[in-house]
Design a protein around this motif. Structure first.
Motif, PDB file in Angstrom:
ATOM      1  N   ASN A  19     -64.982 -71.441  -1.703  1.00 18.83           N
ATOM      2  CA  ASN A  19     -64.089 -71.140  -2.810  1.00 18.83           C
ATOM      3  C   ASN A  19     -64.659 -71.787  -4.068  1.00 18.83           C
ATOM      4  N   ALA A  20     -65.010 -70.976  -5.045  1.00 19.74           N
ATOM      5  CA  ALA A  20     -65.558 -71.481  -6.303  1.00 19.74           C
ATOM      6  C   ALA A  20     -64.622 -71.116  -7.441  1.00 19.74           C
ATOM      7  N   GLN A  21     -64.330 -72.099  -8.289  1.00 18.52           N
ATOM      8  CA  GLN A  21     -63.496 -71.877  -9.466  1.00 18.52           C
ATOM      9  C   GLN A  21     -64.297 -72.290 -10.696  1.00 18.52           C
ATOM     10  N   LYS A  50     -63.998 -62.309  -4.000  1.00 18.41           N
ATOM     11  CA  LYS A  50     -62.681 -61.869  -4.457  1.00 18.41           C
ATOM     12  C   LYS A  50     -62.467 -62.472  -5.833  1.00 18.41           C
ATOM     13  N   LEU A  51     -62.279 -61.648  -6.829  1.00 17.31           N
ATOM     14  CA  LEU A  51     -62.081 -62.104  -8.197  1.00 17.31           C
ATOM     15  C   LEU A  51     -60.627 -62.504  -8.388  1.00 17.31           C
ATOM     16  N   GLY A  52     -60.418 -63.740  -8.789  1.00 17.32           N
ATOM     17  CA  GLY A  52     -59.065 -64.232  -9.033  1.00 17.32           C
ATOM     18  C   GLY A  52     -58.664 -64.039 -10.486  1.00 17.32           C
ATOM     19  N   ALA A  53     -57.731 -64.851 -10.940  1.00 15.19           N
ATOM     20  CA  ALA A  53     -57.234 -64.762 -12.316  1.00 15.19           C
ATOM     21  C   ALA A  53     -58.350 -65.116 -13.299  1.00 15.19           C
ATOM     22  N   VAL A  54     -58.430 -64.353 -14.386  1.00 18.33           N
ATOM     23  CA  VAL A  54     -59.418 -64.576 -15.429  1.00 18.33           C
ATOM     24  C   VAL A  54     -58.678 -64.712 -16.753  1.00 18.33           C
ATOM     25  N   THR A  55     -59.067 -65.708 -17.552  1.00 15.70           N
ATOM     26  CA  THR A  55     -58.446 -65.900 -18.859  1.00 15.70           C
ATOM     27  C   THR A  55     -59.512 -65.957 -19.942  1.00 15.70           C
ATOM     28  N   SER A  56     -59.099 -65.628 -21.150  1.00 11.97           N
ATOM     29  CA  SER A  56     -59.928 -65.776 -22.341  1.00 11.97           C
ATOM     30  C   SER A  56     -59.059 -66.459 -23.385  1.00 11.97           C
ATOM     31  N   ALA A  57     -59.531 -67.593 -23.899  1.00 11.27           N
ATOM     32  CA  ALA A  57     -58.757 -68.393 -24.860  1.00 11.27           C
ATOM     33  C   ALA A  57     -57.380 -68.733 -24.290  1.00 11.27           C
ATOM     34  N   THR A  69     -71.742 -56.932 -11.361  1.00 13.15           N
ATOM     35  CA  THR A  69     -71.397 -57.424 -12.691  1.00 13.15           C
ATOM     36  C   THR A  69     -69.890 -57.584 -12.831  1.00 13.15           C
ATOM     37  N   ILE A  70     -69.485 -58.748 -13.354  1.00 14.26           N
ATOM     38  CA  ILE A  70     -68.084 -58.988 -13.705  1.00 14.26           C
ATOM     39  C   ILE A  70     -67.964 -58.719 -15.203  1.00 14.26           C
TER      40      ILE A  70
END
Length: 83
Positions: A19-21, A50-57, A69-70
């Protein structure tokens, strides 16, 4: 673009799970606006990611995975990241 990466990683040898964060701090020093980041990872191509939650700012964005590619939209109000 200048980026700094920090990864929190946990390994479970019994289940062979990883598991990598990651946290990526990006500075746009390109001289022009950008509207997204494209991150290449072999884990997506291998099929176990498995792509989890992604945030920007600090705000959620709808990142998507295509092949290895993500694609991360930057999600600010204008849709662009200015230098």
């Amino acid at each position: 673009m200048t980026a700094q990466y920090d990864v929190s990683l946990s390994l479970n040898f019994g289940t062979q799970a990883c598991n990598a964060q990651p946290t990526i701090d990006v500075r746009n020093d390109s001289g022009g606006p950008i509207d997204r980041l494209e991150l290449s990872t072999y884990a997506a191509r291998l099929g176990g990611m498995k792509l989890g939650a992604v945030t920007s700012a600090g705000k959620p964005v709808a990142a998507r995975v295509h092949d290895q590619t993500i694609h991360v939209p930057l999600g600010d109000h204008s849709g662009w990241c200015h230098p």
